[in-house]
Write a protein that holds these residues in place. Structure first.
Motif, PDB file in Angstrom:
ATOM      1  N   ASP A  45       0.460  -1.158  -0.270  1.00 46.17           N
ATOM      2  CA  ASP A  45       0.492   0.269  -0.083  1.00 46.17           C
ATOM      3  C   ASP A  45       0.992   1.533  -0.053  1.00 46.17           C
ATOM      4  OD1 ASP A  45      -2.502  -1.759  -0.232  1.00 46.17           O
ATOM      5  OD2 ASP A  45      -2.570  -1.044   1.773  1.00 46.17           O
ATOM      6  N   ALA A  46       1.661   1.520   1.165  1.00 46.05           N
ATOM      7  CA  ALA A  46       2.874   2.345   0.985  1.00 46.05           C
ATOM      8  C   ALA A  46       3.691   2.435  -0.628  1.00 46.05           C
ATOM      9  CB  ALA A  46       3.910   1.880   1.681  1.00 46.05           C
ATOM     10  N   ARG A  47       3.820   2.002  -0.845  1.00 46.37           N
ATOM     11  CA  ARG A  47       4.433   1.821  -2.627  1.00 46.37           C
ATOM     12  C   ARG A  47       3.418   2.532  -3.480  1.00 46.37           C
ATOM     13  NH1 ARG A  47       9.693   0.038  -2.655  1.00 46.37           N
ATOM     14  NH2 ARG A  47       9.390  -1.477  -0.979  1.00 46.37           N
ATOM     15  N   ASP A  48       2.231   1.553  -3.354  1.00 49.75           N
ATOM     16  CA  ASP A  48       1.364   1.771  -4.583  1.00 49.75           C
ATOM     17  C   ASP A  48       0.262   3.424  -4.213  1.00 49.75           C
ATOM     18  OD1 ASP A  48       1.211  -0.469  -5.552  1.00 49.75           O
ATOM     19  OD2 ASP A  48      -0.545  -1.393  -3.873  1.00 49.75           O
ATOM     20  N   GLY A  49       0.674   3.393  -3.327  1.00 47.80           N
ATOM     21  CA  GLY A  49      -0.006   5.067  -2.488  1.00 47.80           C
ATOM     22  C   GLY A  49       1.056   6.310  -3.142  1.00 47.80           C
ATOM     23  N   VAL A  50       2.458   5.835  -3.166  1.00 49.96           N
ATOM     24  CA  VAL A  50       3.844   6.857  -3.749  1.00 49.96           C
ATOM     25  C   VAL A  50       3.629   6.726  -4.835  1.00 49.96           C
ATOM     26  CG1 VAL A  50       5.854   7.569  -4.124  1.00 49.96           C
ATOM     27  CG2 VAL A  50       4.923   6.606  -1.678  1.00 49.96           C
ATOM     28  N   ARG A  51       3.218   5.580  -5.625  1.00 55.41           N
ATOM     29  CA  ARG A  51       2.934   5.803  -6.802  1.00 55.41           C
ATOM     30  C   ARG A  51       2.176   6.790  -7.673  1.00 55.41           C
ATOM     31  NH1 ARG A  51       1.417   0.698  -9.168  1.00 55.41           N
ATOM     32  NH2 ARG A  51      -0.632   0.994  -8.435  1.00 55.41           N
ATOM     33  N   ASP A 103       0.228   8.869  -5.809  1.00 58.31           N
ATOM     34  CA  ASP A 103      -0.095  10.936  -5.580  1.00 58.31           C
ATOM     35  C   ASP A 103      -0.807  10.449  -4.499  1.00 58.31           C
ATOM     36  OD1 ASP A 103       1.008  13.032  -5.506  1.00 58.31           O
ATOM     37  OD2 ASP A 103      -0.170  14.003  -6.843  1.00 58.31           O
ATOM     38  N   LYS A 104      -1.090   9.413  -3.761  1.00 54.02           N
ATOM     39  CA  LYS A 104      -1.509   8.776  -1.592  1.00 54.02           C
ATOM     40  C   LYS A 104      -1.276   9.428  -1.334  1.00 54.02           C
ATOM     41  CE  LYS A 104      -4.613   6.090   0.525  1.00 54.02           C
ATOM     42  NZ  LYS A 104      -5.062   4.808   0.959  1.00 54.02           N
ATOM     43  N   TYR A 105       0.575   9.037  -0.935  1.00 52.02           N
ATOM     44  CA  TYR A 105       0.782   9.669  -0.470  1.00 52.02           C
ATOM     45  C   TYR A 105       2.826  10.399  -0.424  1.00 52.02           C
ATOM     46  CZ  TYR A 105      -0.820   6.266   2.262  1.00 52.02           C
ATOM     47  OH  TYR A 105      -2.360   5.627   2.906  1.00 52.02           O
ATOM     48  N   SER A 106       3.342  11.189  -0.104  1.00 54.37           N
ATOM     49  CA  SER A 106       4.161  12.083  -0.433  1.00 54.37           C
ATOM     50  C   SER A 106       5.341  11.466  -1.136  1.00 54.37           C
ATOM     51  CB  SER A 106       4.630  13.581  -0.096  1.00 54.37           C
ATOM     52  OG  SER A 106       3.308  14.340   0.331  1.00 54.37           O
ATOM     53  N   PHE A 107       5.628  10.369   0.031  1.00 53.39           N
ATOM     54  CA  PHE A 107       6.716   9.297  -0.060  1.00 53.39           C
ATOM     55  C   PHE A 107       6.767   8.642   1.338  1.00 53.39           C
ATOM     56  CE2 PHE A 107       7.983  12.776   3.455  1.00 53.39           C
ATOM     57  CZ  PHE A 107       8.113  12.045   4.793  1.00 53.39           C
ATOM     58  N   ALA A 108       7.749   7.476   1.105  1.00 51.67           N
ATOM     59  CA  ALA A 108       8.094   6.611   2.445  1.00 51.67           C
ATOM     60  C   ALA A 108       8.771   6.418   2.600  1.00 51.67           C
ATOM     61  CB  ALA A 108       6.342   5.601   1.494  1.00 51.67           C
ATOM     62  N   ILE A 109       8.767   5.933   4.238  1.00 53.28           N
ATOM     63  CA  ILE A 109       9.930   5.115   4.659  1.00 53.28           C
ATOM     64  C   ILE A 109       9.460   3.680   4.888  1.00 53.28           C
ATOM     65  CG2 ILE A 109      11.101   5.358   6.547  1.00 53.28           C
ATOM     66  CD1 ILE A 109      10.909   7.662   6.461  1.00 53.28           C
ATOM     67  N   GLY A 110      10.515   2.697   4.461  1.00 57.59           N
ATOM     68  CA  GLY A 110       9.850   1.533   4.591  1.00 57.59           C
ATOM     69  C   GLY A 110      11.283   1.062   6.198  1.00 57.59           C
ATOM     70  N   ILE A 111      11.166  -0.243   6.889  1.00 58.49           N
ATOM     71  CA  ILE A 111      11.865  -0.734   7.342  1.00 58.49           C
ATOM     72  C   ILE A 111      12.027  -2.719   7.504  1.00 58.49           C
ATOM     73  CG2 ILE A 111      13.084  -1.010   9.960  1.00 58.49           C
ATOM     74  CD1 ILE A 111      11.101   1.201  10.775  1.00 58.49           C
ATOM     75  N   PRO A 112      13.064  -2.587   6.376  1.00 56.50           N
ATOM     76  CA  PRO A 112      12.980  -4.068   6.423  1.00 56.50           C
ATOM     77  C   PRO A 112      12.511  -5.856   7.612  1.00 56.50           C
ATOM     78  CG  PRO A 112      14.900  -3.131   5.990  1.00 56.50           C
ATOM     79  CD  PRO A 112      14.383  -2.663   6.725  1.00 56.50           C
TER      80      PRO A 112
END
Length: 631
Positions: free
Chosen positions: A96-102, A104-113
């Motif tokens: 959802d984070a990656r799709d949201g950035v693509r 324009d739902k989110y300005s950016f996303a930070i992820g922790i592996p």
């Protein structure tokens, strides 16, 4: 017709009627609309980042730290970020984070592996790995949002590094405290060992003294028996005398047996003391904290050193038994002196055996004495080594850090983040809008001067027809624009300070400088329109574009391409921006004489060019009556 009358006539022309009045008012408000609305919209964008949607996701599986406790640093970081409110955080799945950035739902996303905690805590287990966080941006959404996101990710990385580094440093310092305690216990045990070794050394010296005395007594005994052997060599011929002396020999042998009994008793006593010392040493070493293996090793060395003593004791006890038998035999000799005459060879042989036994006793006592000397040397070395161990541990203990809890915490934090930045701002704009105000006020002033000549005629046709002096015509054409330009900057400054809320450190000086900027800009634009006619309007627009890219209003002017440096030096807007920066910000230098000088030069230069244009237009040409281009 003077210049002021020419300017007044032009202003009357512009204000004759309702629509002209509205148009003139609009010209005055153009800089206000441009600068104030832009500064209002961008007054403090960083203070509204909590409106910027951002995604956060974590797949961290957690890990055990060096103490065995389970940690999930990814979950900790995610919780702190979401709670901070710096952005409009949304904790979602990775997809959802990656799709949201693509989208324009989110300005950016930070992820922790998944292996984030494992990597972060790996250094504590001496299996170092570098942990990573992922940053997903999309410049198609907004380029500056991506730039801000990179700064946020770097700050998150720095915060995590400080946190984990501080914890690791704290555990490191706790380890020092643990080592300090163990070394302190070892130092106390070494002191007890040194004391026990000193006692063993004293007892060993006493044992050596006893062995030396035994060797001396045994040597004396051997000498006496050798003498007896020699003396009885002629015993067969002195049988009668032997009967008398037999009693004396019996008495002497009894004394020797008594001496040997004393020696055997002394040797047995030494053995008892050695057994007692060995038992005491065993107890002291265990009390000192030594392991069973270490204690058994030390006792084995002691037993090896004691072996000669045990062997000497065996020989002494054997010799004591032999001497007791000798004493009994001597007594029988005394009782059977008459029988001795017939048994003289046997007696002589017995004396010889006694002499040999005494020699063996002497040799055994000598060996015992040598063994005791070796034991004394070993005991002295043991005592010396124990003292060195005690002193070395005590000395090393003082060199091991053992900070208290507040000092350890402060030290750990300093190790994790050793360098701090102390910001000393000579001059501070305060907000993003205030930082851009010099640029947009200058830009709005130029635009204001440019639009004035959409209505104002640069040169009065009436004055030119009447044959007025070129300087008067030029000044008259410029003064009308100068009056409206002053009105523009007064309205603009009122809106910027009262409505937008930008603080001006030197308001009167800034307003006076703004009026000077307006006068210089209207003079330049007026000269372009007066000298070049319709083309002058286009040139004014070209100069606007050139100054936009070279004035250094946003980025430092030194960062522009080298080819644009001459434009920054020659064109006036860079000097206007520099002057406004010195006057708008508190703490800034007021050394703006250079900026004022350049603007005055442009003001005067514009009037000179306008005067040349007025002189030129005194002669009417076909192109003047019917221009090829009219704007």
């Amino acid at each position: 017709m003077n210049a002021f009358r020419i300017a007044l006539n032009e202003l009357r022309r512009l204000s004759a009627g309702t629509l002209p009045k509205l148009a003139m008012a609009a010209l005055v408000l153009v800089p206000l609309l441009y600068a104030s609305f832009y500064l209002y919209a961008n007054y403090d964008p960083y203070g509204r980042l909590d409106k910027l949607p951002a995604a956060m996701f974590t797949s961290d599986a957690g890990a055990k730290d060096s103490t065995g406790a389970t940690r999930n640093v990814g979950r900790e970081v995610t919780g702190e970020l979401v709670k901070s409110g710096t952005f409009q955080w949304h904790e979602v799945s990775e997809k959802d984070a990656r799709d949201g950035v693509r989208d324009d739902k989110y300005s950016f996303a930070i992820g922790i592996p998944r292996d984030f905690s494992t990597a972060l805590l790996s250094s504590g287990n001496f299996t170092p790995q570098q942990a990573t966080i992922t940053l997903t941006t999309n410049d198609a959404n907004n380029y500056l949002a991506g730039t801000i996101a990179k700064q946020v990710a770097d700050q998150v990385r720095k915060t995590i590094a400080e946190k984990v580094g501080g914890e690791a440093a704290d555990r490191f310092l706790v380890g020092f405290s643990t080592i300090y305690g163990k070394i302190s216990d070892a130092a106390n045990g070494a002191k007890q060992l040194a004391d026990g070794a000193a006692q063993l050394q004293t007892g060993q010296h006493q044992l050596a003294d006893g062995a030396s005395q035994l060797a001396t007594g045994s040597s004396t005994l051997a000498t006496g028996l050798n003498t007896l052997k020699t003396s009885t060599a002629q015993l067969p011929s002195q049988t009668q005398q032997l009967a008398t002396g037999a009693g004396q020999v019996a008495d002497g042998n009894q004394q020797v047996a008594d001496a040997a009994s004393l020696a055997a008793s002394a040797s047995a006593d030494i053995q008892g003391k050695l057994d007692g010392y060995r038992t005491q040493l065993n107890t002291d070493l265990h009390n000192a904290g030594l392991s069973d293996t270490q204690v058994n090793g030390i006792l084995a060395q002691l037993d090896q050193l004691r072996s000669p003593v045990d062997q000497a004791n065996t020989k002494i006890q054997t010799a004591n038994g032999d001497l007791a038998k000798l004493a009994g035999g001597a007594r029988q000799v005394s009782d059977g002196a008459h029988q001795l005459a017939s048994a003289t060879p046997q007696l002589t042989s017995g004396i010889a055996q006694a002499s040999d036994g005494a020699n063996q006793l002497r040799d055994g006592a000598a060996k015992l004495n040598d063994g005791e000397k070796t034991a004394v040397t070993g005991t002295d070395q043991l005592a010396s080594g124990a003292n060195q161990l005690r002193d070395g541990l005590s000395s090393g203990l003082s060199q091991i850090p053992n900070p208290d809890d507040p000092t350890r915490t402060a030290t750990a934090n300093t190790i994790a983040d050793p360098v701090a930045v102390t910001a000393n701002g000579v001059a501070s704009a305060g907000t993003y809008g205030a930082g851009l105000a010099p640029f947009f006020i200058s830009l709005a002033t130029w635009i204001g001067a440019f639009v004035l000549f959409l209505l104002i005629r640069p040169l009065s046709t009436r004055a030119l027809t009447a044959g007025a002096a070129p300087l008067r015509v030029a000044l008259g054409g410029w003064l009308s624009s100068a009056v409206l330009g002053i009105a523009q900057v007064i309205v603009l400054f009122a809106a910027v300070t009262w409505l937008v809320g930008i603080h001006i450190a030197h308001p009167l000086g800034a307003l006076g400088f703004a009026i000077l900027v307006s006068l210089a800009f209207t003079s330049v634009v007026h000269a372009l329109n007066a000298f070049f006619g319709a083309v002058g309007k286009f040139l004014g627009l070209v100069l606007l574009v050139l100054q936009l890219v070279s004035a250094g209003g946003t980025f430092p002017w030194q960062t522009i391409p080298d080819a644009l440096y001459p434009l920054h030096i020659v064109l006036p807007m860079g000097y206007a921006i520099d002057g406004f920066r010195h006057l708008l910000y508190s703490g800034a230098s007021l050394q703006i004489l250079g900026d004022v000088g350049v603007l005055l030069a442009y003001l005067v230069g514009g009037i000179v060019l306008s005067t040349l244009a007025a002189r030129k237009h005194r002669v009417w040409t076909v192109s003047a009556l019917k221009p090829e281009l009219s704007l």
